[in-house]
Design an enzyme around this catalytic site. Structure first.
Site, PDB file in Angstrom:
ATOM      1  N   GLU A  17      -4.279  -4.171  -2.043  1.00 56.79           N
ATOM      2  CA  GLU A  17      -3.598  -3.165  -2.857  1.00 56.79           C
ATOM      3  C   GLU A  17      -3.365  -3.657  -4.289  1.00 56.79           C
ATOM      4  OE1 GLU A  17      -0.176  -2.008  -0.396  1.00 56.79           O
ATOM      5  OE2 GLU A  17      -1.443  -0.486   0.539  1.00 56.79           O
ATOM      6  N   ASP A  31      -2.066   1.394   9.113  1.00 53.68           N
ATOM      7  CA  ASP A  31      -0.813   1.051   8.438  1.00 53.68           C
ATOM      8  C   ASP A  31       0.411   1.660   9.124  1.00 53.68           C
ATOM      9  OD1 ASP A  31       0.909   0.034   6.627  1.00 53.68           O
ATOM     10  OD2 ASP A  31       0.405   1.401   5.002  1.00 53.68           O
ATOM     11  N   GLU A  62       9.020   3.573   7.656  1.00 54.89           N
ATOM     12  CA  GLU A  62       8.264   4.131   6.534  1.00 54.89           C
ATOM     13  C   GLU A  62       7.511   5.395   6.932  1.00 54.89           C
ATOM     14  OE1 GLU A  62       5.396   1.433   4.824  1.00 54.89           O
ATOM     15  OE2 GLU A  62       4.538   2.983   3.541  1.00 54.89           O
TER      16      GLU A  62
HETATM   17  C1  BDP Z   1       2.298  -0.104   3.178  1.00 55.64           C
HETATM   18  C2  BDP Z   1       3.390   0.257   2.249  1.00 55.64           C
HETATM   19  C3  BDP Z   1       3.428  -0.578   1.009  1.00 55.64           C
HETATM   20  C4  BDP Z   1       3.335  -2.045   1.382  1.00 55.64           C
HETATM   21  C5  BDP Z   1       2.102  -2.285   2.214  1.00 55.64           C
HETATM   22  C6  BDP Z   1       2.003  -3.695   2.761  1.00 55.64           C
HETATM   23  O1  BDP Z   1       3.257   1.615   1.897  1.00 55.64           O
HETATM   24  O2  BDP Z   1       4.595  -0.270   0.321  1.00 55.64           O
HETATM   25  O3  BDP Z   1       3.329  -2.845   0.249  1.00 55.64           O
HETATM   26  O4  BDP Z   1       2.097  -1.459   3.335  1.00 55.64           O
HETATM   27  O5  BDP Z   1       2.229  -3.855   3.949  1.00 55.64           O
HETATM   28  O6  BDP Z   1       2.721   0.321   4.442  1.00 55.64           O
HETATM   29  O7  BDP Z   1       1.681  -4.617   2.037  1.00 55.64           O
END
Ligand code: BDP
Length: 646
Positions: free
Chosen positions: A269, A342, A370
Site C-alpha cells: 500500500e 483483507d 473495520e
Molecule cells: C487494511 C486497512 C488499512 C491498513 C491495512 C494493513 O484498511 O488501514 O493499513 O489493512 O493491514 O485493512 O496494513
C-alpha cells in the site's frame, strides 16, 4: 518498593466504580473474610500482583503460590505454564516463573467468577503459542487507524513523565487472558517512533507492562535510515544501512532490555521496502533480524502485499512469499492475515498457511471491526477466529489445521481511550476471545461467550443463555446482511462501514473498487477463481483445490468467492442463486431484530447504564443492516433483472 506501592494504590483505586463498562470482565468483588494465604518469600513485582489479586478477590480455600517446575503432561518446560492442584485444605498454584503464577491466579479467579471451582482441582495449562500479541494501529497524533473507541490509549505528549492509570489496567486485562506482547504503533509507521524522544516514552510503557508479562514491540518504517538517519539509501544490503539499524537496535535495548522486536509492513500500500532497491522481502527481513538477533529480538514481517496490476489480489501474497520459503533467518516470523484479501466478514483461509513449511508464521486477526460494523454493530468474532484456526489446510494430510501451521497469533486491537475501552460494550468480548484463543485455540466459541458473559455481566442463566445465543449468531448475521455466499469488499470508499457496491471512481485503483470483487453482470455474480479463471484454487492443497474448483462441491458460504455463478443456478436448497441471495440479506436483517428483542428482556439482570448503551447500539445495527440489504439487492437487481423477494 516504589513499584509495589504503585501496584497497591492501583488496586485500591479499583474499589470505586461507575457502571461505564470500564471494568471489562474484571469485576471481582473484594472479599470481606480473613485470609489464610501462604506466600513464598521472594517478592517480585509480578509476584506481588499475583498475591494482591488472590488476597483481594479469592474467596475459597487458602492458596499457595509455589515457584517450581510445573508438570504439564507431554509438554516440555514452558515458562508460562502452570498447575492448579487442590486438596481438602489448600489450593496450590505451581509455576516455574512468576508470570506462570500470575496466569494461574487469573485462571483460578475465572473459575470462581464462572462458578466452576470444583473440590479437587487438577489443572495443567500451557499456552499453545509463545507469541500472543496485540497490534495497535496507533499514530503519533493520538488517532488510531481503523480505531472506533476514541483516541489512542498512549498519551504520547505526557509520556514519559506522566503515567495514566489505564496503562496498568490495560496490562492487567491482557495478562488476565494471557496476552504477552503489544506492538505500540501503527504498521503504517512513522519513523519518529524510533527517535530517542519516543524510545524514552516507549520504555516507560514497557516498565508498566513488564510485571504483567507483556513485552513491547514497535512497528518500523523501512525508510527510517533515510528519514531519521539522513542516509542516502535504505537498501538492506548497504553496509551503512545495516550499521544504522544495528546502532538503533542497540539504543533500543539500552532503554528496553526485554524489547520484543519489530513489526514491518513493507512494499505494501505504497510503503517503502526492500523491493525499492531490487531486493526481496527476505533480504529486508534478514537485515533487521541480524541486528536484533544478539538481543533475542525478532522481526514480524507482514505478508499483506498486493499491487494494482495483478489480475487477482487474492493470489498475490502467496505468489510473492511462497518462493521465499526457507530464505528467512530463524528470528523472522512472517505475519499472515487470516484470509487472502483483507479481514472481510468471511474469507477462506489464506493459502500461505501450510504452504510456508520452512518459515514460522504468525496468524493475524483483526479485533477492531473495520469490516464488521465498527463500534456500532454486534459481531462476536470468536466464530470467525475459530473458522480459520480449525480450517484444514491438508498441508500434511487431513488434520493439518491452520492452528497447527502457525507459531503465534497477532490481533489488531479494538481498544481506545473510551471509558468502556472498545466503543461497543459487547465488543469487549472480541478482545477477550482473541486472548483466550491465542492461549488455547481449541476452546469453543460457546465456552468463550459463556465465560465472558458470566464475568462481565451476570451468572444468571436467564441472562447468559439468550445473550450467548445472540453473540454466537451475530457474526453470521453480519455476513448475511453485508456479504453472503462468499461476496467481499462491497464497502463504500475509505470508511469501510456502509455499502457501495456500485462505487466507481475514475482513475482509482481497480482493486479498491467493489466491482473488482463482485463481478456482477447480466449472466451472474462472483469472482471466477477456478482453474479456468484466475486459478487461485491451485494455491490450496488437494483435495481442497478440487473441492473449491467445482461448483457442486464448493461450500456455498464461499461460492461467490471462487465462482462466477449464474443468476438462475440452482443451489442446494433447490432455489436459484438470486432467491438465495435475497434470503440471506433478509435473514441477516431479521437476526438483528431478534438481537433487540433478546436484549430488551435482559433489563432485570444487569445495570441500567450498560443495558441502555447496548440497546441503543442494537437499534443502530438494525437500521444499518436494512441499508446494507436494500442497497446491495437493489444494485444487484440491475444485473439479475429479477424482483427482490421480500
Ligand atoms: C487494511 C486497512 C488499512 C491498513 C491495512 C494493513 O484498511 O488501514 O493499513 O489493512 O493491514 O485493512 O496494513
Amino acid at each position: 518498593m516504589k513499584q509495589l506501592l504503585l501496584i497497591f494504590f492501583f488496586f485500591l483505586s479499583l474499589s470505586v466504580f461507575a457502571e461505564d463498562g470500564s471494568r471489562l470482565w474484571l469485576r471481582y468483588e473484594p472479599k470481606d473474610t480473613a485470609d489464610f494465604l501462604i506466600y513464598s518469600k521472594k517478592e517480585t513485582a509480578t509476584y506481588s500482583i499475583a498475591q494482591f489479586e488472590i488476597k483481594q478477590y479469592w474467596k475459597g480455600k487458602p492458596v499457595e503460590l509455589k515457584r517450581m517446575n510445573a508438570k504439564i503432561q507431554g509438554a516440555p518446560y514452558q515458562k508460562e505454564a502452570f498447575n492448579i492442584i487442590s486438596n481438602e485444605k489448600t489450593i496450590k498454584i505451581i509455576a516455574s516463573t512468576d508470570i506462570g503464577l500470575l496466569y494461574g491466579v487469573y485462571h483460578l479467579l475465572r473459575l470462581q467468577e464462572t462458578g466452576q471451582v470444583a473440590d479437587n482441582l487438577n489443572i495443567a495449562e500451557i499456552p499453545a503459542y509463545n507469541i500472543r500479541i496485540l497490534n495497535h494501529w496507533d499514530n503519533i497524533d493520538g488517532t488510531i487507524e481503523r480505531g472506533y473507541a476514541g483516541s489512542s490509549l498512549w498519551n504520547w505528549d505526557d509520556l514519559p513523565e506522566k503515567l495514566s492509570p489505564r496503562y496498568t489496567e490495560y496490562a492487567r486485562a491482557n495478562a488476565s487472558i494471557g496476552i504477552n506482547g503489544t506492538v505500540l504503533n501503527n504498521v503504517n509507521a512513522n519513523p519518529k517512533f524510533l527517535s530517542d524522544e519516543y524510545l524514552k516514552k516507549a520504555a516507560v510503557l514497557a516498565n508498566v507492562f513488564r510485571p504483567y508479562g507483556i513485552k513491547v514491540y514497535l512497528s518500523v518504517n523501512f525508510s527510517s535510515p533515510v528519514i531519521l538517519g539522513g542516509l542516502p539509501t535504505a537498501d538492506p544490503l548497504d553496509e551503512d544501512v545495516c550499521r544504522w539499524w544495528k546502532e538503533k537496535v542497540k539504543e533500543i535495548y539500552m532503554r528496553i532490555p526485554d524489547f520484543g522486536g519489530f513489526l514491518v509492513k513493507a512494499n505494501s500500500e505504497g510503503l517503502p521496502g526492500p523491493q525499492d532497491f531490487g531486493r526481496t522481502h527476505a533480504d529486508g527481513a534478514n537485515m533487521l533480524a541480524e541486528a536484533l538477533q544478539p538481543y533475542g529480538g525478532m522481526v514480524m514481517w507482514r505478508a499483506f502485499v498486493y499491487n494494482p496490476s495483478s489480475p487477482d489480489r487474492a493470489k498475490q501474497a502467496y505468489e510473492e512469499f511462497r518462493p521465499l520459503d526457507g530464505k528467512f533467518l530463524p528470528n523472522v516470523i512472517v505475519q499472515v492475515k487470516n484470509g487472502p484479501i483483507d479481514f472481510q466478514p468471511r474469507e477462506p483461509f489464506n493459502p500461505l498457511f501450510g504452504a510456508m513449511q520452512k518459515t514460522p508464521l504468525l496468524l493475524e486477526f483483526q479485533i477492531t471491526q473495520e469490516y464488521l460494523g465498527a463500534d456500532k454493530q454486534l459481531a462476536f468474532l470468536a466464530p470467525l477466529y475459530k473458522e480459520c484456526l480449525d480450517a484444514d489446510t491438508y498441508a500434511h494430510g487431513a488434520g493439518s489445521t491452520v492452528a497447527h501451521c502457525v507459531k503465534g497469533i497477532a490481533g489488531v486491537a479494538n481498544t481506545g481511550n473510551n471509558a468502556n475501552w472498545t466503543g461497543h460494550i459487547l465488543a469487549q468480548a472480541n478482545w477477550y476471545a482473541f486472548g483466550r484463543l491465542a492461549w488455547k485455540p481449541d476452546l469453543t466459541s460457546e465456552q468463550i461467550a459463556d465465560e465472558w458473559l458470566k464475568m462481565t455481566f451476570s451468572t444468571d442463566t436467564a441472562f447468559v443463555n439468550p445473550v450467548k445465543s445472540i453473540l454466537l449468531e451475530s457474526r453470521e448475521a453480519v455476513v448475511d446482511y453485508m456479504m453472503p455466499l462468499g461476496l467481499a469488499h462491497l464497502f463504500a470508499w475509505e470508511h469501510h462501514y456502509g455499502p457501495d457496491p456500485g462505487l466507481n471512481i475514475p482513475g482509482a485503483r481497480p482493486d479498491w473498487m467493489p466491482s473488482y470483487y463482485h463481478r456482477a453482470d447480466s449472466i451472474g455474480l462472483g469472482f471466477d477463481r477456478t482453474t479456468t479463471g484466475s486459478n487461485t484454487v491451485s494455491q490450496y492443497f488437494p483435495p481442497l483445490d478440487s473441492i473449491y474448483n467445482h461448483i457442486e462441491t464448493c461450500p456455498e458460504d464461499l461460492l461467490l468467492w471462487f465462482h462466477h455463478v449464474r443468476w438462475d443456478y440452482r443451489m442446494k436448497n433447490g432455489q436459484t442463486l438470486w432467491e438465495n441471495l435475497c434470503q440471506h440479506y433478509q435473514r441477516g436483517v431479521e437476526a438483528t431484530y431478534r438481537f433487540q428483542t433478546v436484549w430488551e428482556n435482559t433489563q432485570p439482570y444487569i445495570d441500567p447504564e450498560r443495558w441502555e448503551a447496548v440497546r441503543q447500539k442494537l437499534k443502530i445495527q438494525t437500521h444499518d443492516a436494512i441499508v446494507w440489504r436494500d442497497t446491495c439487492l437493489h444494485y444487484f437487481q440491475t444485473f439479475s433483472k429479477q424482483s427482490v423477494i421480500p
